[in-house]
Motif scaffolding. Structure first.
Motif, short mmCIF file in Angstrom:
data_model
loop_
_atom_site.label_atom_id
_atom_site.label_comp_id
_atom_site.label_asym_id
_atom_site.label_seq_id
_atom_site.Cartn_x
_atom_site.Cartn_y
_atom_site.Cartn_z
N PHE A 115 0.74 -1.31 0.07
CA PHE A 115 -0.02 0.06 0.14
C PHE A 115 0.47 1.21 0.04
CE2 PHE A 115 -3.10 -3.44 1.88
CZ PHE A 115 -3.50 -3.12 0.95
N ASP A 116 1.59 1.15 -1.13
CA ASP A 116 2.48 2.02 -1.26
C ASP A 116 2.64 2.76 -2.67
OD1 ASP A 116 4.84 3.96 -0.19
OD2 ASP A 116 6.46 2.82 -0.26
N PRO A 117 1.56 3.74 -2.68
CA PRO A 117 0.10 3.89 -1.71
C PRO A 117 -1.05 3.17 -1.60
CG PRO A 117 0.32 5.83 -3.96
CD PRO A 117 1.86 4.86 -3.93
N ILE A 118 -1.72 3.32 -1.63
CA ILE A 118 -3.31 2.35 -1.21
C ILE A 118 -3.66 3.30 -2.42
CG2 ILE A 118 -4.01 3.60 0.81
CD1 ILE A 118 -5.97 0.98 0.82
N HIS A 119 -5.09 2.69 -3.35
CA HIS A 119 -5.13 3.35 -4.66
C HIS A 119 -6.74 2.92 -5.04
CE1 HIS A 119 -3.91 -0.22 -7.32
NE2 HIS A 119 -2.93 0.33 -7.03
N HIS A 120 -7.33 3.17 -5.67
CA HIS A 120 -8.95 2.82 -5.76
C HIS A 120 -8.82 1.62 -6.57
CE1 HIS A 120 -10.67 6.37 -4.99
NE2 HIS A 120 -10.36 7.11 -5.45
N GLY A 121 -7.82 0.44 -7.42
CA GLY A 121 -7.55 -0.84 -7.48
C GLY A 121 -8.01 -1.11 -6.30
N HIS A 122 -6.93 -1.20 -5.44
CA HIS A 122 -7.42 -1.77 -3.91
C HIS A 122 -8.41 -2.17 -3.59
CE1 HIS A 122 -2.66 -0.85 -3.53
NE2 HIS A 122 -2.43 -2.17 -4.11
N LEU A 123 -9.07 -0.78 -3.21
CA LEU A 123 -10.59 -0.90 -2.34
C LEU A 123 -11.48 -1.40 -3.68
CD1 LEU A 123 -9.70 2.80 -1.92
CD2 LEU A 123 -9.86 1.28 0.03
N VAL A 124 -11.29 -1.78 -5.03
CA VAL A 124 -12.98 -1.37 -5.69
C VAL A 124 -12.21 -3.18 -5.49
CG1 VAL A 124 -13.28 -2.23 -8.13
CG2 VAL A 124 -13.14 -0.01 -7.55
N ALA A 125 -11.13 -4.06 -5.56
CA ALA A 125 -11.19 -5.59 -5.68
C ALA A 125 -11.49 -5.69 -3.80
CB ALA A 125 -9.23 -5.07 -5.36
N ALA A 126 -11.62 -5.02 -3.73
CA ALA A 126 -11.15 -5.70 -1.85
C ALA A 126 -13.27 -5.19 -1.85
CB ALA A 126 -11.37 -4.53 -0.80
N SER A 127 -13.59 -4.68 -2.36
CA SER A 127 -15.39 -4.13 -2.23
C SER A 127 -15.86 -5.02 -3.30
CB SER A 127 -15.56 -3.15 -2.81
OG SER A 127 -17.12 -2.27 -2.87
N GLU A 128 -16.01 -5.81 -4.25
CA GLU A 128 -16.32 -6.62 -5.46
C GLU A 128 -15.96 -7.45 -4.53
OE1 GLU A 128 -17.87 -6.96 -8.60
OE2 GLU A 128 -17.47 -5.35 -8.22
N VAL A 129 -14.31 -8.14 -3.86
CA VAL A 129 -15.45 -9.59 -3.82
C VAL A 129 -15.78 -9.53 -1.97
CG1 VAL A 129 -13.39 -11.51 -1.94
CG2 VAL A 129 -12.47 -9.93 -3.95
N ALA A 130 -15.69 -8.49 -1.45
CA ALA A 130 -17.12 -8.53 -0.60
C ALA A 130 -18.27 -8.86 -0.90
CB ALA A 130 -16.37 -7.56 0.24
N ALA A 131 -18.60 -8.00 -2.24
CA ALA A 131 -19.63 -8.22 -2.63
C ALA A 131 -20.14 -9.68 -2.67
CB ALA A 131 -20.58 -7.47 -3.71
N ARG A 132 -19.37 -10.04 -3.66
CA ARG A 132 -19.48 -11.82 -3.94
C ARG A 132 -19.89 -13.04 -3.35
NH1 ARG A 132 -18.07 -12.17 -9.89
NH2 ARG A 132 -18.40 -9.38 -10.67
#
Length: 230
Positions: free
Chosen positions: A31-48
């Motif tokens: 996370f150097d730095p954390i970006h929207h790709g990380h957040l979208v991936a986490a959100s998508e997995v959480a939903a699925r």
């Protein structure tokens, strides 16, 4: 740190009055730095996977990146906190940045499992390309007993089913997420070239990077010296 102590506080949200098994996503990264790709991936997995929560775990000493410049643990942790603060399903743990020595996924999962208790199912989120080489990770023989692994696709990575044929099919899922061609490497490069970070990372992270002067020639992080790999 006593990673085996179930009473040690890892900075994770507690499970309160939750019926049935708790489904916890674990997303590790520099996370150097954390970006929207990380957040979208986490959100998508959480939903699925109907996850109750996703905990982001910034690495302490990512041994694979020895010899590279990496921002301080605290800067990477604070950027992750800022980036995830607006999503009530996201939390951040200090378990890896507070542990001495190299960061290994097997230790991360053991510590979180010990802290959260027996009624929690772990789902480790990683890049699909990294998942293909998981058997080379330290403690690979224990990993699939600790968590289900979700390999998220990245732009430009063509990972066919045969690349996962060596992994237990009942413990691994490959998942394509909305394609965001963003990488931490590119974010750092843009700052160094004087280009904007807006809309590649959360607004608060843009402001944090500017305030701390990260990724500039004057503050390009420290060269990482990892412990020898056992």
């Amino acid at each position: 740190m006593n990673s085996g102590d179930p009473h040690h506080n890892l900075g994770l949200a507690r499970v309160v009055n939750h019926k049935g098994r708790y489904r916890l996503g674990v997303m590790g990264g520099t996370f150097d730095p954390i970006h929207h790709g990380h957040l979208v991936a986490a959100s998508e997995v959480a939903a699925r996977f109907s996850l109750d929560e996703v905990v982001f775990v910034p690495t302490g000493i990512p041994w694979q990146k020895a010899g590279r410049r990496v921002s301080s643990r605290e800067d990477r942790y604070l950027m992750t906190v800022i980036a995830t603060a607006s999503n009530p399903r996201f939390t951040v743990s200090r378990v890896d940045i507070d542990r001495h020595g190299n960061t290994y996924t097997v230790d991360t999962l053991k510590d979180i499992k010990a802290e959260r208790g027996p009624d929690v199912d772990l789902y480790f989120i990683t890049g699909a390309d990294a998942l293909a080489s998981i058997l080379t990770w330290r403690g690979a023989g224990e990993l699939f007993d600790l968590a289900w692994f979700v390999g998220v696709s990245r732009p430009g990575v063509d990972l066919s089913a045969r690349d996962l044929s060596h992994l237990p099919p009942d413990k691994v899922t490959r998942l394509e997420v909305p394609a965001l061609a963003i990488s931490s490497t590119e974010c750092r490069k843009r700052v160094g070239e004087g280009l904007p970070l807006w809309y590649l990372v959360p607004d608060g992270v843009v402001q944090y990077v500017a305030k701390r002067g990260l990724y500039t020639p004057a503050n390009d992080g420290a060269v990482l010296h990892a412990d020898p790999v056992e």
